[in-house]
Design an enzyme around this catalytic site. Structure first.
Site, short mmCIF file in Angstrom:
data_model
loop_
_atom_site.label_atom_id
_atom_site.label_comp_id
_atom_site.label_asym_id
_atom_site.label_seq_id
_atom_site.Cartn_x
_atom_site.Cartn_y
_atom_site.Cartn_z
N ASP A 1 0.38 7.93 -2.00
CA ASP A 1 0.83 9.06 -1.19
C ASP A 1 2.20 9.50 -1.69
OD1 ASP A 1 0.83 10.99 0.77
OD2 ASP A 1 1.45 9.65 2.39
N GLU B 1 12.89 -7.12 2.58
CA GLU B 1 14.26 -6.95 2.11
C GLU B 1 14.80 -5.59 2.58
OE1 GLU B 1 16.40 -6.88 -2.32
OE2 GLU B 1 14.21 -6.80 -2.09
#
Length: 381
Positions: free
Chosen positions: A283, A171
């Site tokens: 991260d 998307e």
């Protein structure tokens, strides 16, 4: 030392927004670099000596193999759109490239379908996109609900039919900067509290991930543990995180300190707490945080299932303020001993930064390991 390292890391980065129609800008490094995709946003490390050159994405200035990949990709996307009942592809606009992938925004004829963001590469899906796709799918599943993170839905990933490359369709999100830090904290907590399920890729409720992935450009091994308790987590982080990074770093001082003084006693830092698997972004720092559609979003993950405290190993470069922590701690209170364990999670990312960029990060990693040794000595482990 940590403050100095943060300045080295955060003070020497350059954000480049590359928005192109027929042409893009390719950054060619003269020194060590890291480029990360966030839609059309790239993080470039050590910008000294970089030069820019224009490249045509569709008009014949790229190599013949890239042109063939582009043509094949267009055909693959057209077939995928038809098979998925999205109608036909009405627009496919290049949005730049990195050294290993190209990016485009695709619109289809179905008025109810979203626009799509497509990554493509001449390398295989297993090398390039499988880990990212599975990570985004897990984050999407664990962030459902009104107060969850806005994670792009993955629609397809795999190899091109002719074997000439691979692609990932997700998307398209219109990204904006960080907004409500309190909402971000609560949304991350909701993801951490989500139950491990088959739909989220962890039917046994253990630590690890279905595939190995990368943390920056460093391989990140994710072999599943046999159980989902504290002892399993300690072994996982000991071997698959710190031990793995130390082997790559080759620093004899850190390796000896870890092997002799820390690893054999590591479990003592977790006494009295019950570690359960949480889905981690892996991260989480400032460059991977934004907003979309009025909701907080995080991206470019190094996803795996682990201890929720491990998420904060990059907080030294994430600018989490009081609003964020108030939001997060309203749902997940701080466990006893967190401040003693945090250097463990910091050390993983400091070692990874050393393996990526060299320089002073090894000094910060040594400092974190020395702090761990002193904490273990203090509790008599």
């Amino acid at each position: 030392r940590k403050a100095t390292t943060k300045n080295l890391h955060c003070g020497r980065i350059l954000w480049l927004i590359l928005a192109t129609q027929c042409t893009g800008t390719e950054i060619v490094p003269m020194r060590r670099q890291m480029i990360r995709l966030v839609g059309i946003t790239f993080l470039v490390r050590n910008v000294e000596g970089f030069v820019s050159k224009s490249v045509c994405l569709r008009a014949g200035m790229r190599s013949r193999s890239s042109s063939n990949l582009c043509s094949t990709l267009d055909e693959e996307l057209s077939q995928w759109a038809t098979d998925s009942d999205f109608g036909t592809v009405v627009s496919s606009k290049p949005m730049g490239s990195s050294g290993w992938a190209s990016f485009r925004r695709v619109e289809v004829s179905d008025p109810n379908a979203p626009d799509f963001f497509v990554k493509s590469s001449s390398r295989s899906s297993a090398e390039m996109f499988e880990g990212e796709a599975l990570g985004l799918q897990a984050m999407f599943e664990c962030s459902k609900g009104e107060d969850g993170l806005r994670i792009p839905q993955v629609f397809k990933y795999g190899d091109l039919t002719n074997g000439g490359g691979s692609f990932l369709v997700m998307e398209y999100l219109s990204l904006a900067g960080r907004s409500d830090d309190g909402a971000l904290g609560r949304a991350v907590a909701r993801m951490h509290l989500a139950e491990p399920t088959e739909a989220a890729g962890n039917p046994r409720g253990v630590f690890g991930f279905p595939v190995d992935n990368t943390i920056g450009g460093t391989p990140q091994p994710n072999d599943w543990t046999t159980g989902g308790g504290t002892e399993d987590w300690v072994a996982f982080f000991r071997d698959k995180r710190i031990g793995h990074q130390l082997k790559l770093a080759g620093d004899s001082y850190c390796s000896k300190l870890w092997d002799d003084k820390i690893a054999p006693r590591l479990g003592a830092l977790f006494e009295g707490i019950d570690v359960q698997p949480s889905l981690l972004h892996g991260d989480l720092w400032s460059g991977n945080i934004g907003s979309a559609d009025g909701k907080p979003t995080i991206y470019d993950p190094a996803t795996y299932w682990g201890h929720h405290e491990a998420e904060w190993g990059m907080s030294w470069c994430a600018s989490f303020g009081r609003g964020f922590w108030d939001g997060y701690r309203s749902m997940i209170p701080e466990d006893e001993g967190f401040q003693d364990r945090k250097p463990l999670y910091d050390a993983y990312h400091q070692l990874n930064h050393y393996n990526l960029f060299g320089g002073g990060y090894i000094g910060s990693a040594r400092g974190d390991l020395e702090t761990l040794r002193r904490s273990l000595d203090a509790i008599g482990a």
